[in-house]
Design a protein around this motif. Sequence first.
Motif: not given
Length: 356
Positions: A136-137, A175-177, A233-235, A260-261
């Motif tokens: 996740n981010t 931009y995703a956020m 940030g990342w998980n 999710t990445w």
Amino acid sequence: MKHFALGLTGALAAATALTVPAGIAQAEAGSLSVFDWSGYEDQGFYGGYVEKYGGAPSYTYFGSVEEAFTKLQSGFAADLAHPCTDALRKWVAADLIKPIDTSRIDNWDKLLPQIKDVDGVTVDGQTYMVPFEWGNTGLIYRTDQIAEEDVSLQLLADPAYQGKIAIPDAASSAYAMAALATGASSYTDMSDEEFQKASDFLRRIHPNVRFYWSDAGQLDQAIASGEVLLGWGWNQSELNLIWNETPAKMMRDVDKGIATWVCGYVHLNSSTQSDEQVYDMLNALSAEDSGKYIIENWGYAHSNAEAFKSADQELIKTYGFADVDSFFEDSLFFDAVTPELEGRMLKEFERIKAGF
């Protein structure tokens, strides 16, 4: 970022020494070149390769996928690289990578079907990536400073948090956020109106940004010290903070916004090593043992479904991997952004960071 390295066991080293002189084996191992994020040289990820070749590949590092793309386009050569799925269409169009022969991937049928279906693993009917890790981010916050019911992406724009937030120094992630925060139908193909709303949101939060991070360790340290109270940030950052007893948590409410990445390894057209050695590394990376290691020691999910059975089940629950399907049902996936929109994002994000 905290990493836990896994070295050769004494038994493995001894077995290697009996089959081939150590210097020769290690030289052969190092002849395979990997272009990667810092930290992924961890030998726990590719034990099968180490067992066969007696050592690790050689590594060169990049700080962002954009940096990696530019360097490869400029002529940098390696055998394997480690991008994420949202970059793959661009890499394929630039003729940087070659298709993967999935019949040579021993674990292909054991990989999570949801992962193999993510856009970018396959492009125009050809498989270009062996997916490795995913996660996740999301919005990570100090639980001793912000109540769970109050946390939201919109909180990033609250003047009360001036100088107390941090977001990635990456246009696509920012931009995703912003797309999640403003309710855009998609961040990969936004309308002009949606793009403007997302840009306006990033401008509103700019005065609150302590820094735009390019190294996740910088974010971890700032949240741990209290310099930053909210960070996208990342998980792995969430787990690092928990491991270090910092009261912090990632917001995983899909209605409020989480992404999710999926990242993995690609076979570069500039590769000079044999396909056998390349696929030996790909097979090691996608093995169950590799997945068990990354889950237990890094807190990232792995592509191999069997790893979720063999990994410590208490950790599986702690890290939120008990229900893998939930990750794929409602969160935003980082997919390939249309080239025109990507260009607009990159240009506008630089203006926003500069205060315009």
